[in-house]
Design a protein around this motif. Structure first.
Motif, PDB file in Angstrom:
ATOM      1  N   ALA A   1      13.535   1.687  -4.088  1.00  0.00           N
ATOM      2  CA  ALA A   1      12.517   2.096  -3.107  1.00  0.00           C
ATOM      3  C   ALA A   1      11.232   1.296  -3.300  1.00  0.00           C
ATOM      4  CB  ALA A   1      12.235   3.597  -3.237  1.00  0.00           C
ATOM      5  N   THR A   2      10.894   1.009  -4.554  1.00  0.00           N
ATOM      6  CA  THR A   2       9.657   0.264  -4.827  1.00  0.00           C
ATOM      7  C   THR A   2       9.790  -1.189  -4.368  1.00  0.00           C
ATOM      8  OG1 THR A   2       9.279   1.705  -6.724  1.00  0.00           O
ATOM      9  CG2 THR A   2       7.996  -0.323  -6.636  1.00  0.00           C
ATOM     10  N   VAL A   3      10.929  -1.780  -4.661  1.00  0.00           N
ATOM     11  CA  VAL A   3      11.143  -3.174  -4.251  1.00  0.00           C
ATOM     12  C   VAL A   3      11.345  -3.251  -2.732  1.00  0.00           C
ATOM     13  CG1 VAL A   3      12.702  -5.143  -4.469  1.00  0.00           C
ATOM     14  CG2 VAL A   3      12.089  -3.799  -6.494  1.00  0.00           C
TER      15      VAL A   3
ATOM     16  N   PHE B   1       9.747  13.620 -12.629  1.00  0.00           N
ATOM     17  CA  PHE B   1       8.837  14.386 -11.771  1.00  0.00           C
ATOM     18  C   PHE B   1       9.602  14.972 -10.581  1.00  0.00           C
ATOM     19  CE2 PHE B   1       6.286  14.210  -7.851  1.00  0.00           C
ATOM     20  CZ  PHE B   1       5.343  15.193  -8.143  1.00  0.00           C
ATOM     21  N   GLU B   2      10.370  14.114  -9.888  1.00  0.00           N
ATOM     22  CA  GLU B   2      11.124  14.589  -8.716  1.00  0.00           C
ATOM     23  C   GLU B   2      12.109  15.688  -9.100  1.00  0.00           C
ATOM     24  OE1 GLU B   2      12.079  10.748  -6.020  1.00  0.00           O
ATOM     25  OE2 GLU B   2      13.097  10.795  -7.930  1.00  0.00           O
ATOM     26  N   LEU B   3      12.764  15.498 -10.245  1.00  0.00           N
ATOM     27  CA  LEU B   3      13.778  16.473 -10.664  1.00  0.00           C
ATOM     28  C   LEU B   3      13.172  17.844 -10.956  1.00  0.00           C
ATOM     29  CD1 LEU B   3      16.166  14.378 -12.918  1.00  0.00           C
ATOM     30  CD2 LEU B   3      16.834  15.804 -10.969  1.00  0.00           C
TER      31      LEU B   3
ATOM     32  N   PHE C   1      20.324  19.600  -7.434  1.00  0.00           N
ATOM     33  CA  PHE C   1      21.579  20.028  -6.808  1.00  0.00           C
ATOM     34  C   PHE C   1      22.346  18.878  -6.143  1.00  0.00           C
ATOM     35  CE2 PHE C   1      18.428  23.470  -6.651  1.00  0.00           C
ATOM     36  CZ  PHE C   1      19.090  24.428  -7.411  1.00  0.00           C
ATOM     37  N   LEU C   2      21.837  17.644  -6.270  1.00  0.00           N
ATOM     38  CA  LEU C   2      22.493  16.527  -5.571  1.00  0.00           C
ATOM     39  C   LEU C   2      23.787  16.111  -6.258  1.00  0.00           C
ATOM     40  CD1 LEU C   2      19.763  13.947  -4.496  1.00  0.00           C
ATOM     41  CD2 LEU C   2      20.540  16.025  -3.347  1.00  0.00           C
ATOM     42  N   THR C   3      24.762  15.697  -5.421  1.00  0.00           N
ATOM     43  CA  THR C   3      25.969  15.082  -5.972  1.00  0.00           C
ATOM     44  C   THR C   3      26.162  13.678  -5.412  1.00  0.00           C
ATOM     45  OG1 THR C   3      27.286  16.167  -4.271  1.00  0.00           O
ATOM     46  CG2 THR C   3      27.135  17.275  -6.410  1.00  0.00           C
TER      47      THR C   3
ATOM     48  N   ARG D   1       9.418   8.305 -15.315  1.00  0.00           N
ATOM     49  CA  ARG D   1       8.408   9.332 -14.984  1.00  0.00           C
ATOM     50  C   ARG D   1       8.595   9.822 -13.552  1.00  0.00           C
ATOM     51  NH1 ARG D   1       2.827   6.820 -16.133  1.00  0.00           N
ATOM     52  NH2 ARG D   1       2.059   8.818 -15.387  1.00  0.00           N
ATOM     53  N   ILE D   2       8.888   8.900 -12.642  1.00  0.00           N
ATOM     54  CA  ILE D   2       9.101   9.299 -11.241  1.00  0.00           C
ATOM     55  C   ILE D   2      10.313  10.234 -11.141  1.00  0.00           C
ATOM     56  CG2 ILE D   2       9.824   8.473  -8.959  1.00  0.00           C
ATOM     57  CD1 ILE D   2       8.093   6.014  -9.360  1.00  0.00           C
ATOM     58  N   ALA D   3      11.431   9.812 -11.742  1.00  0.00           N
ATOM     59  CA  ALA D   3      12.668  10.594 -11.616  1.00  0.00           C
ATOM     60  C   ALA D   3      12.507  11.979 -12.244  1.00  0.00           C
ATOM     61  CB  ALA D   3      13.831   9.833 -12.243  1.00  0.00           C
TER      62      ALA D   3
ATOM     63  N   GLN E   1      17.332   4.351 -10.595  1.00  0.00           N
ATOM     64  CA  GLN E   1      17.655   3.134  -9.837  1.00  0.00           C
ATOM     65  C   GLN E   1      17.141   3.253  -8.402  1.00  0.00           C
ATOM     66  OE1 GLN E   1      18.849   0.284 -11.039  1.00  0.00           O
ATOM     67  NE2 GLN E   1      18.495  -0.564  -8.987  1.00  0.00           N
ATOM     68  N   GLN E   2      17.234   4.464  -7.847  1.00  0.00           N
ATOM     69  CA  GLN E   2      16.708   4.690  -6.489  1.00  0.00           C
ATOM     70  C   GLN E   2      15.222   4.368  -6.450  1.00  0.00           C
ATOM     71  OE1 GLN E   2      14.493   6.891  -5.021  1.00  0.00           O
ATOM     72  NE2 GLN E   2      15.063   6.283  -2.944  1.00  0.00           N
ATOM     73  N   ALA E   3      14.488   4.783  -7.492  1.00  0.00           N
ATOM     74  CA  ALA E   3      13.037   4.525  -7.525  1.00  0.00           C
ATOM     75  C   ALA E   3      12.760   3.024  -7.624  1.00  0.00           C
ATOM     76  CB  ALA E   3      12.395   5.290  -8.689  1.00  0.00           C
TER      77      ALA E   3
ATOM     78  N   GLY F   1       0.793  -1.224   0.000  1.00  0.00           N
ATOM     79  CA  GLY F   1       0.000   0.000   0.000  1.00  0.00           C
ATOM     80  C   GLY F   1       0.825   1.273   0.000  1.00  0.00           C
ATOM     81  N   ARG F   2       2.141   1.146   0.075  1.00  0.00           N
ATOM     82  CA  ARG F   2       2.958   2.354   0.111  1.00  0.00           C
ATOM     83  C   ARG F   2       3.241   2.910  -1.285  1.00  0.00           C
ATOM     84  NH1 ARG F   2       7.913   0.753   4.053  1.00  0.00           N
ATOM     85  NH2 ARG F   2       7.082   1.473   6.047  1.00  0.00           N
ATOM     86  N   ALA F   3       3.342   4.230  -1.337  1.00  0.00           N
ATOM     87  CA  ALA F   3       3.802   4.924  -2.534  1.00  0.00           C
ATOM     88  C   ALA F   3       4.952   5.825  -2.106  1.00  0.00           C
ATOM     89  CB  ALA F   3       2.666   5.740  -3.127  1.00  0.00           C
TER      90      ALA F   3
END
Ligand code: HEC
Length: 527
Positions: free
Chosen positions: A243-245, A265-267, A203-205, A261-263, A238-240, A93-95
Motif C-alpha cells: 500500500a505504501t509503495v 495497530f490495525e489488528l 477475523f480475516l482469512t 507497527r502498522i499491522a 506485506q499489505q502495508a 501526501g497519502r497515509a
C-alpha cells in the motif's frame, strides 16, 4: 499534547455506554465530535490542529446516516496518531488514514469523499492520479472541473483503480477490454474497487478483495488453521508495504519496524455501529451491539464453516487437513436476540427480526462459481454442489462478524453483466460505469483460444493465480460497521443496504415482503 487538552478531548468525545440514552445530548455530542474529527482528518498532516491531538479516544462516536459507529483500540489508549498508519510514508501526501478513516468504519464512504472533494477542490491526498482517477491517462487535473470529472468514480462510488498485470502463465487470454475511461490495456487490467475496512482484521482469512495478499504473488501465504495468526500478521505487513509503495508512491519500501507497527495497530482495532437512530443504543437491553463484544468474540480459521464440514478433508500445501470444528450453526449472528420478544412495533424488534432472517431464511444457491461449479476445487468443495439450500450464513459464517471463516472466494455476480441487459449485474444493479473484460480459456494442448469465454467487470482471483475457473471470484467482507461506509459490494454497485438486499432477491429468487426487507436493512445497518 497537554493533559488538559487530553482530558477535554476525552470528556467531550467519550461517552460512557452505561450513561448513554437516546436523547438529544448524544446526537449533539456525536455531531460535535464528528465535526472536530473531520476537521482533524481534513487538515491532514499540517493543519490548524497539528500537534493538538495525539490520540483519538476509544469512546469517540462517529455519526453516519443511520446513527453512529465506534472504532476502538482493544489494547487501550485509543487511536494513537503517532502510529505510522497516520503518517505520510510515500511521495504523494497519502497515509493509510487517507482511505481508511475512523469516521467511515476504517474505510471511506463515497459521501465523505465527495465532501473532501468540495472542501479541498479536489486536492486532498485521496485525489491522486496514481489510482484515484478513472484512468491514468487522458485526464485533465489542472482545473476543478477537470478533477471533478477525473475523480468521478471516487467521488460518487468511493472507487480506487487497482491495476494488475495478467499473470504470464494464465490459462486464459484477455480477448477484449471495454473500459469507459480509456484504460483498455489487455495486458494490465484496471479494476475499480472499494477500500476494505482496516479494522476487525483478527477475523480475516484472506487479505484484499481478490485475496492477493495471502498468495505467492505477493510473497504472502494462505491463512490456515495451523499457521494463524502468524500468517495473518505477515500478510498484513506485506499489505502495508504494498500500500505504501502503491497508493502512497513511496520510492523505497517502509522498514520492517514501520509495517510491524502498522499491522499491530490495525489488528488491535474493532469497529461496529453503536447507536441506531431508530433502535437507539445497540448494547441496551441485553443486546451485544457495538465493538466491545467483538474483543472477546471467539474465532479460529474455519470455525463454523458450512462448506468444509461437507468435505472435511481439504488439500492444503503440506497435505490433507481436517479444519474447523464441524459444528456449523446457521445462527451466525446472535447479538440482537435479546430484543426478539419486544413488542413488534418497537424499532429494536425490527433489528432482531432482521437478524433472524439473516440467520434462518433459506436461500436457494445456484450458479455461484466457487460453490456450485465443478471446478470448486482448491480447498473448497471438490466437484461442487450444483445447488445448495443455504442461508446468508452459508457465505457469511464467521460468528457475529460475517466474513468467511475459511478462505472461500466466490462469484455471486455483483460484477457480472446480466446477459439480457449488460448494463446491470446479475442482481439488477447498475454496472454500466464499470469496464467489461472478456476472457477465453486456452486449449491446454495447443494454447489456442477456445470458445469457453466469460465477461465480467473484475477478474478477481483469476488475475492473481491466472486460472480461468477463478474469474470473478472475490472474498466476502466483514459485515460490521456497514452504516459508516456506503456504497456496498467490492465495486460500489449497491448505493444502499436496501440495494444489497434487493440484489440477493433478484439474483437468487429470494422473495422478501417489504416488512422483511426493511427488517433486514435495520439489522445490517445496526452491525
Ligand atoms: C488510495 C486509498 C488507499 C490507501 C492510501 C490505503 N489503502 Fe488500504 N485499501 C484500499 C483499497 C482500494 C483496498 C481494497 C483493494 C483490493 O482489494 O484490491 C484496500 C485494502 C486494504 C486492506 C485489506 C483489508 C481486507 O479485508 O482484506 C488493508 C488491511 C488495508 N487496505 C490497509 C492499508 C494500510 C495499512 C495502508 C497504509 C500503508 C493503506 N491501506 C493505504 C485503499 C487504500
Amino acid at each position: 499534547m497537554s493533559s488538559l487538552t487530553k482530558r477535554i478531548g476525552q470528556w467531550v468525545c467519550t461517552l460512557n455506554s452505561g450513561g448513554l440514552h437516546r436523547n438529544r445530548a448524544v446526537v449533539l455530542a456525536t455531531l460535535f465530535c464528528a465535526a472536530l474529527l473531520l476537521a482533524v482528518e481534513l487538515s491532514g498532516q499540517q493543519g490548524p490542529f497539528d500537534g493538538l491531538f495525539s490520540f483519538i479516544p476509544n469512546g469517540t462516536l462517529y455519526p453516519n446516516p443511520l446513527g453512529a459507529s465506534r472504532t476502538i483500540n482493544v489494547n487501550g489508549g485509543g487511536l494513537d496518531l503517532a502510529n505510522p498508519f497516520f503518517q505520510s510514508l510515500g511521495t504523494n501526501g497519502r497515509a493509510c488514514i487517507t482511505c481508511h478513516q475512523p469516521s467511515d468504519g476504517m474505510a471511506v464512504s463515497a459521501a465523505h469523499v465527495e465532501l473532501r472533494f468540495l472542501t479541498s477542490q479536489g486536492t486532498d491526498p485521496i485525489f491522486r492520479p496514481v489510482d484515484g482517477t478513472v484512468c491514468d491517462h487522458g485526464v485533465d487535473l489542472t482545473t476543478v472541473a477537470g478533477r471533478a470529472d477525473a475523480y468521478r468514480l471516487l467521488r460518487t462510488r468511493g472507487l480506487i483503480r487497482i491495476a494488475i498485470p495478467v499473470p504470464a502463465n494464465a490459462d486464459y487470454r484477455v480477448v477484449s477490454v471495454e473500459n469507459p475511461y480509456g484504460c483498455n490495456d489487455t495486458a494490465t487490467i484496471a479494476a475499480y474497487r472499494r477500500p476494505l475496512p482496516a479494522t476487525n482484521l483478527r477475523f480475516l482469512t484472506a487479505v484484499m478483495i481478490d485475496g492477493r495478499e495471502s498468495t505467492p504473488l505477493t510473497g504472502t501465504q494462505t491463512i490456515r488453521y495451523d499457521n494463524s495468526p502468524g500468517s495473518l500478521l505477515a500478510d498484513l505487513k506485506q499489505q502495508a508495504v504494498d500500500a505504501t509503495v502503491g497508493h502512497a508512491q513511496a520510492a523505497v519500501p517502509p522498514s520492517d519496524d514501520v509495517v510491524t507497527r502498522i499491522a499491530n495497530f490495525e489488528l488491535g482495532l474493532a469497529t461496529a455501529q453503536v447507536f441506531d437512530r431508530r433502535a437507539g443504543l445497540l448494547s441496551a437491553g441485553g443486546a451485544q451491539g457495538g465493538p466491545q463484544p467483538l474483543v472477546s468474540q471467539p474465532f479460529f480459521v474455519s470455525m463454523n464453516s458450512s462448506i468444509n464440514p461437507l468435505f472435511p478433508q481439504l488439500e492444503q500445501p503440506g497435505g490433507l487437513v481436517t479444519p474447523g470444528d464441524g459444528q456449523f450453526t446457521s445462527d451466525v449472528f446472535t447479538i440482537f436476540q435479546a430484543w426478539a420478544n419486544l413488542p413488534p412495533q418497537d424499532p429494536r424488534a425490527a433489528v432482531a427480526r432482521g437478524e433472524a432472517i439473516f440467520d434462518s431464511k433459506p436461500i436457494h444457491i445456484t450458479g455461484v462459481a466457487g460453490l456450485n461449479d465443478p471446478a470448486s476445487q482448491g480447498g473448497l468443495a471438490p466437484g461442487g454442489v450444483a445447488s445448495l439450500n443455504g442461508t446468508c450464513g452459508t457465505r457469511h459464517d464467521t460468528v457475529n462478524v460475517g466474513d468467511h471463516s475459511y478462505p472461500t472466494p466466490l462469484d455471486i455476480g455483483t460484477g457480472d453483466p446480466d446477459p439480457a441487459n449488460p448494463s446491470v449485474n446479475l442482481g439488477g444493479l447498475d454496472i454500466a460505469y464499470l469496464p467489461r473484460v472478456t476472457v477465453c480459456k486456452l486449449d491446454p494442448a495447443s494454447g489456442a483460444v477456445t470458445a469457453d469465454c466469460k465477461t465480467t467487470s473484475d477478474l478477481g482471483q483469476a488475475l492473481i493465480d491466472g486460472k480461468f475457473d477463478h474469474v470473478g471470484k472475490v472474498k466476502g467482507p466483514v459485515l460490521r460497521g456497514l452504516a459508516a461506509r456506503a456504497p456496498y459490494f467490492h465495486n460500489g454497485s449497491a448505493a444502499t443496504l436496501l440495494d444489497v438486499v434487493r440484489f440477493y432477491e433478484k439474483r437468487f429468487g429470494w422473495t422478501l415482503t417489504p416488512q422483511e426487507e426493511s427488517d433486514l436493512v435495520a439489522f445490517l445497518g445496526s452491525l
